[in-house]
Design a protein around this motif. Structure first.
Motif, PDB file in Angstrom:
ATOM      1  N   LEU A   1      38.802  40.319  43.490  1.00 45.47           N
ATOM      2  CA  LEU A   1      37.710  40.490  42.560  1.00 45.47           C
ATOM      3  C   LEU A   1      38.433  41.995  41.886  1.00 45.47           C
ATOM      4  O   LEU A   1      38.098  43.162  42.449  1.00 45.47           O
TER       5      LEU A   1
ATOM      6  N   VAL B   1      33.090  51.080  39.329  1.00 42.66           N
ATOM      7  CA  VAL B   1      33.397  50.575  40.714  1.00 42.66           C
ATOM      8  C   VAL B   1      34.494  49.432  40.580  1.00 42.66           C
ATOM      9  O   VAL B   1      34.067  48.409  39.835  1.00 42.66           O
ATOM     10  N   ASP B   2      35.655  49.583  41.363  1.00 46.04           N
ATOM     11  CA  ASP B   2      36.357  48.429  41.437  1.00 46.04           C
ATOM     12  C   ASP B   2      35.704  47.453  42.382  1.00 46.04           C
ATOM     13  O   ASP B   2      35.562  47.771  43.553  1.00 46.04           O
ATOM     14  N   GLY B   3      35.687  45.983  42.095  1.00 53.56           N
ATOM     15  CA  GLY B   3      35.375  45.076  43.104  1.00 53.56           C
ATOM     16  C   GLY B   3      33.967  45.278  43.479  1.00 53.56           C
ATOM     17  O   GLY B   3      33.081  46.048  42.906  1.00 53.56           O
ATOM     18  N   PRO B   4      33.693  44.696  44.435  1.00 54.49           N
ATOM     19  CA  PRO B   4      32.113  44.574  44.878  1.00 54.49           C
ATOM     20  C   PRO B   4      31.745  45.629  45.478  1.00 54.49           C
ATOM     21  O   PRO B   4      30.306  45.911  45.626  1.00 54.49           O
ATOM     22  N   GLY B   5      32.193  46.667  46.042  1.00 56.18           N
ATOM     23  CA  GLY B   5      31.833  47.817  46.654  1.00 56.18           C
ATOM     24  C   GLY B   5      31.113  47.349  48.000  1.00 56.18           C
ATOM     25  O   GLY B   5      30.814  46.081  48.453  1.00 56.18           O
ATOM     26  N   PHE B   6      30.434  48.364  48.620  1.00 55.02           N
ATOM     27  CA  PHE B   6      29.995  48.106  50.091  1.00 55.02           C
ATOM     28  C   PHE B   6      28.454  48.663  49.828  1.00 55.02           C
ATOM     29  O   PHE B   6      28.078  49.519  48.993  1.00 55.02           O
TER      30      PHE B   6
ATOM     31  N   LEU C   1      39.130  48.989  49.854  1.00 49.86           N
ATOM     32  CA  LEU C   1      38.371  48.207  48.990  1.00 49.86           C
ATOM     33  C   LEU C   1      39.245  47.284  48.367  1.00 49.86           C
ATOM     34  O   LEU C   1      39.030  46.143  48.371  1.00 49.86           O
TER      35      LEU C   1
ATOM     36  N   VAL D   1      33.470  46.928  36.819  1.00 49.00           N
ATOM     37  CA  VAL D   1      32.220  46.909  36.066  1.00 49.00           C
ATOM     38  C   VAL D   1      31.604  48.559  36.177  1.00 49.00           C
ATOM     39  O   VAL D   1      31.565  49.009  37.223  1.00 49.00           O
TER      40      VAL D   1
ATOM     41  N   PHE E   1      27.087  45.425  42.329  1.00 46.50           N
ATOM     42  CA  PHE E   1      28.576  44.882  42.234  1.00 46.50           C
ATOM     43  C   PHE E   1      28.732  43.684  42.762  1.00 46.50           C
ATOM     44  O   PHE E   1      29.554  42.698  42.082  1.00 46.50           O
TER      45      PHE E   1
ATOM     46  N   ASN F   1      26.957  40.792  40.820  1.00 50.12           N
ATOM     47  CA  ASN F   1      27.550  40.721  39.409  1.00 50.12           C
ATOM     48  C   ASN F   1      29.085  39.864  39.521  1.00 50.12           C
ATOM     49  O   ASN F   1      29.431  38.922  38.816  1.00 50.12           O
ATOM     50  N   SER F   2      29.370  40.203  40.642  1.00 47.15           N
ATOM     51  CA  SER F   2      30.744  39.175  40.823  1.00 47.15           C
ATOM     52  C   SER F   2      30.681  37.862  41.140  1.00 47.15           C
ATOM     53  O   SER F   2      31.524  37.133  40.974  1.00 47.15           O
TER      54      SER F   2
END
Lengths: 292, 600
Positions: free
Chosen positions: B432, A108-113, B422, B436, A25, A28-29
């Motif tokens: 962001l 998943v929203d955003g880049p995640g951890f 988040l 996805v 993620f 991808n961002s």
């Protein structure tokens, strides 16, 4: 197993543990600014140069995934030099597949951890294994190539890894590729005496890696390496995983809370109620007239 | 400041008995001027304070006149009589300040002149201490000048927050007490070798020591000396006894004692000492096992290894009381020396010394008698130590068990908040928000990996221009952090500023701190006095505010950022104080309004 006494102690042989962030993620961002393939080719060139610096240098790569972590490359495995990259990339593909299959969430929203705490622990375990076996006693260090934001939920695990690294005198270097600074890695590098760097120009990643992170620990003493201007020492509270400036600490187990609790959720200690009315509010009291 | 002055009706006298010339005494920081009421009188005075070295005054409350006596450098003095003590005190304080001001050489301008004029009566020592503090600490002096002379704080208020400083200053000269000499007084008879005379030297110090070490001698002195014999006789007898002891002739000693009962007192073993020793033995910790410890040290060596040619021959029982052991003497001496000087009496008079020592001893004994708990404690201790372990029940651990709950609770709770956190964490530089699907994300990642497998590494890895840029950037940042942060952690931003700005900033910082300290300490406002004080402080603070802005603007642009960073917290602290003040005023007006309505 080689007895410890007959080990070869040298100051210029390095064991470099590289933790690569493979959080899909995140990659991808940042697809447009730094593609994963560009990143990989920079890192591979860097790893090759490390191996060229000293014949005895050892490089181990650990992939820090979204759901799991794994070793994807170990230069001490006997293999022909030409196939190194090929083998690593293959392992990486397998790892990504496996990581995907472990995932459960639909979106998943955003880049995640990514699982920084897991890969740090694996790196430390590997270092301990090298210390206790094998003919060499190299100078170990950990390099985190990290992009995902800090997962506040991993706070305790990450801090524990940091402290065990500090105890075994393993510096944690960090190269932050994401948009924000990473408080975890700032603290990690600060506590373990490593280098923290957030490159400004991601195109020149190889240059950063080669300039800052390639030198062995012995030579570092003679070099001026970048120093961070400040370190974000804030902690995450245990109750809501928020990063906080000020909070309450359990007097028994040192757990951190953002609000006053009747009972510690970690160790179960019951806190007194005595001064909560007076002592917990003056800060607020002083603030209210400010807002007014 | 020079225009501050005090004018009082007073009489000038050439001596205390002199009826004096009535007139007006005018004081200012530079000089005092006395103008007689009778313009023809010749006793006009115009003296500079520079010439005055000290002042004396009569105590208030006594039936005496209110006098102030100024001592001149060359020896002469000026005596003024005032109508009232209040007038006198005003002048006295002014004079004290003026003298202090002039005794500070070189500092011609400013200084703490008249401000000491306040209703509070200060002792002279107190005033002196304050003046001394001000002289020693220039920063304090500046603050004092600014706020006390500026009328923002009264002198009392200023010093009230510095009580500790004053006390410290006072405690700086501790009274050190001299301990007893750690030297046993052994009689060293000085014999001239011709006659049979033996001379002893006794000093008050030695007498004190004898009294402290030998309670029986003390007792004998108290009972014999004024009535039975003179002091000289007493000490002669004592010396004779000591001499007999030093000859180690026990039989001779016994014989002499039989003839002279007073002498016997000195020669016999000290009963009081023996009593005391018995008392002490009773108080020894019963759990100490002497036998068990015997092997550990050298006490089993005879005489602790000290060589002493004591008579070892067996004596008849009648001589027994006349024997004295060296170790007894040594122990007694050690105990007395360790105890230190118990009495604070002038050593000149042996009688008072003896009495004081007896008193302290008695006090000790009575203390112990009253302290019955001691025995109980001792018996408790015996029972605790002597318990038989086998017969005791299992003892509970003294610590509470630490129960770490299921760690999964902790990790699970994070999931619920993950989404929320988040949003916070992700919204750094660029939000962001793109959602996805994992399939898509993983897909693109594997594509990229396989890309590189197919294509191989890009050649060249990067643009040489970019590499140069990176290298330059790194070098610059490294050298700049090295320059800014320095090798020396004590090196601060302040040092890089021009000296004037730095001093000004530091001064403002201390004055703001001082004002804020007084400001916050006067809340909650309970009296009218506090209210006026707060208002005064607020006005003073609002005057500081534009000054800080001025500093910010006056510095060169290079430093402006750093200065504003430094000034910012001060402004914030002031803002907080203002806000608090406003809120308080509002609350008060609202309250009084209510009350008014209630009455209406």
């Amino acid at each position: 197993m080689t007895p410890v006494s007959s080990k070869l102690y040298t100051d210029d042989v390095s064991l470099l543990m590289v933790l690569i962030d493979t959080n899909p993620f995140f990659w991808n961002s940042v697809k447009s600014t730094l593609a994963f393939s560009t990143f990989l080719s920079n890192v591979l060139a860097f790893l090759n140069s490390i191996l060229l610096l000293n014949q005895l240098n050892q490089v181990v790569v650990i992939a820090t995934g979204y759901n799991s972590c794994d070793y994807i490359f170990d230069s001490s495995d006997s293999q022909s030099q030409t196939q190194r990259v090929e083998q690593m990339l293959q392992k990486l593909e397998e790892f990504v597949d496996k990581d995907e299959s472990l995932g459960r969430e639909d979106s998943v929203d955003g880049p995640g951890f990514s699982l920084l705490s897991g890969s740090l622990s694996m790196a430390l375990c590997y270092i301990q294994r090298v210390f206790r076996s094998g003919p060499l006693h190299p100078q170990p260090r950990i390099l985190c190539l990290h992009g995902s934001p800090d997962g506040p939920g991993q706070y305790v695990a990450v801090m524990n890894s940091i402290f065990s690294a500090q105890r075994s005198m393993v510096p944690i270097d960090s190269c932050v590729l994401g948009a924000q600074h990473s408080a975890f890695l700032q603290q990690a590098s600060y506590i373990t005496g490593g280098v923290y760097l957030k490159p400004q120009l991601l195109d020149g990643l190889f240059q950063y890696l080669a300039t800052v992170f390639a030198t062995d620990l012995h030579s570092r003493a003679f070099l001026q390496l970048p120093k961070p201007a400040g370190v974000d020492f804030r902690a995450s509270c245990f109750c809501h995983k928020n990063t906080i400036d000020m909070g309450y600490i359990c007097s028994v187990c040192l757990s951190i809370f953002c609000k006053h609790q009747k009972k510690c959720s970690t160790c179960g200690s019951v806190f007194g109620q005595a001064q909560t009315q007076d002592s917990s509010t003056p800060d607020r009291k002083r603030k209210t007239p400010l807002d007014a | 400041m020079a225009d501050k002055q005090v004018m009082k009706r007073a009489k000038y006298k050439s001596s205390v008995k002199d009826p004096g010339v009535a007139g007006v005494l005018k004081l200012n920081i530079e000089r005092f001027v006395f103008m007689p009421n009778d313009p023809k009188a010749s006793t006009k005075l115009n003296v500079e304070f520079r010439m005055i070295t000290g002042h004396k005054f009569t105590k208030e409350g006594s039936s005496k006149q209110a006098l102030l006596n100024l001592t001149q450098e060359q020896g002469g003095n000026y005596i003024f009589e005032f109508d009232s003590f209040a007038d006198r005190d005003v002048c006295r304080e002014f004079v004290a300040a003026a003298i202090a001001f002039h005794s500070e050489a070189g500092k011609a301008t400013t200084e703490n002149s008249a401000a000491l004029v306040n209703s509070e009566q200060l002792s002279r020592a107190e005033t002196e201490r304050r003046i001394k503090l001000l002289q020693e600490n220039s920063e304090l002096q500046r603050l004092h000048r600014q706020f006390v002379f500026g009328g923002i704080l009264t002198d009392a208020e200023f010093w009230a927050t510095r009580k500790k400083l004053l006390d410290q200053n006072d405690n700086r000269r501790p009274k050190q007490r001299v301990a007893l000499k750690n030297e046993m007084w052994t009689v060293k008879p000085l014999s001239d070798g011709q006659s049979n005379r033996v001379t002893f030297n006794l000093t008050p110090e030695i007498i004190h020591q004898i009294f402290a070490e030998k309670p029986a001698v003390r007792q004998a002195y108290l009972s014999f000396v004024p009535n039975k014999m003179t002091e000289k006789e007493f000490w002669t007898k004592y010396s004779r006894a000591e001499y007999l002891h030093s000859t180690k002739n026990v039989v001779a000693a016994a014989a002499e004692a039989a003839e002279d009962e007073e002498l016997a007192v000195f020669l016999k073993r000290d009963d009081m000492l023996a009593n005391e020793a018995r008392r002490k033995i009773r108080r020894v910790d019963p759990t100490v096992d002497m036998e068990a410890d015997e092997g550990d040290d050298y006490i089993h060596l005879p005489d602790h290894g000290l060589f002493q040619n004591e008579t070892k021959d067996v004596l008849e029982s009648q001589y027994e009381p006349y024997r004295r052991s060296f170790s007894q003497d040594l122990n007694q001496h050690a105990a007395v020396v360790l105890q230190g000087r118990l009495v604070d009496v002038e050593l000149g008079d042996p009688r008072s010394v003896a009495e004081a020592l007896s008193r302290t001893k008695q006090a000790e004994v009575s203390d112990e008698i009253s302290n019955r708990n001691l025995e109980k404690e001792l018996s408790d201790r015996i029972s605790r130590i002597a318990e038989i372990e086998d017969l005791q029940g299992p003892r509970d651990p003294a610590v509470a068990p630490l129960s770490i709950k299921d760690p999964r609770d902790y990790f699970d709770s994070q999931q619920a908040n993950a989404v929320k956190a988040l949003g916070d964490a992700g919204s750094g530089a660029k939000p962001l928000k793109s959602s996805v699907s994992p399939r898509e994300a993983y897909g693109s990642l594997t594509d990229l990996v396989s890309d590189i497998r197919v294509m191989g590494l890009s050649e060249p890895i990067m643009n040489p221009e970019v590499a140069l840029k990176v290298l330059n950037g790194l070098t610059q940042s490294i050298s700049s952090t090295k320059f800014h942060l320095g090798k020396n952690p004590r090196e601060s931003v302040l040092d890089s500023l021009p000296k004037v700005t730095k001093e000004e900033l530091l001064h403002h910082w201390t004055s703001v701190q001082e004002l804020l300290k007084h400001f916050w300490s006067s809340y909650p406002i309970t009296t009218k006095y506090l209210y006026t004080k707060v208002t005064r402080l607020k006005d003073a603070m609002s005057q500081v505010y534009p000054k800080l802005q001025e500093i910010k603007e006056s510095v060169q642009s290079d430093f402006r950022h750093q200065v504003s960073l430094l000034v910012h917290p001060m402004l914030q602290a002031l803002d907080a104080a203002f806000a608090h003040y406003d809120a308080d005023v509002q609350k008060r007006s609202a309250k009084s309004g209510e009350r008014f309505n209630g009455f209406g």
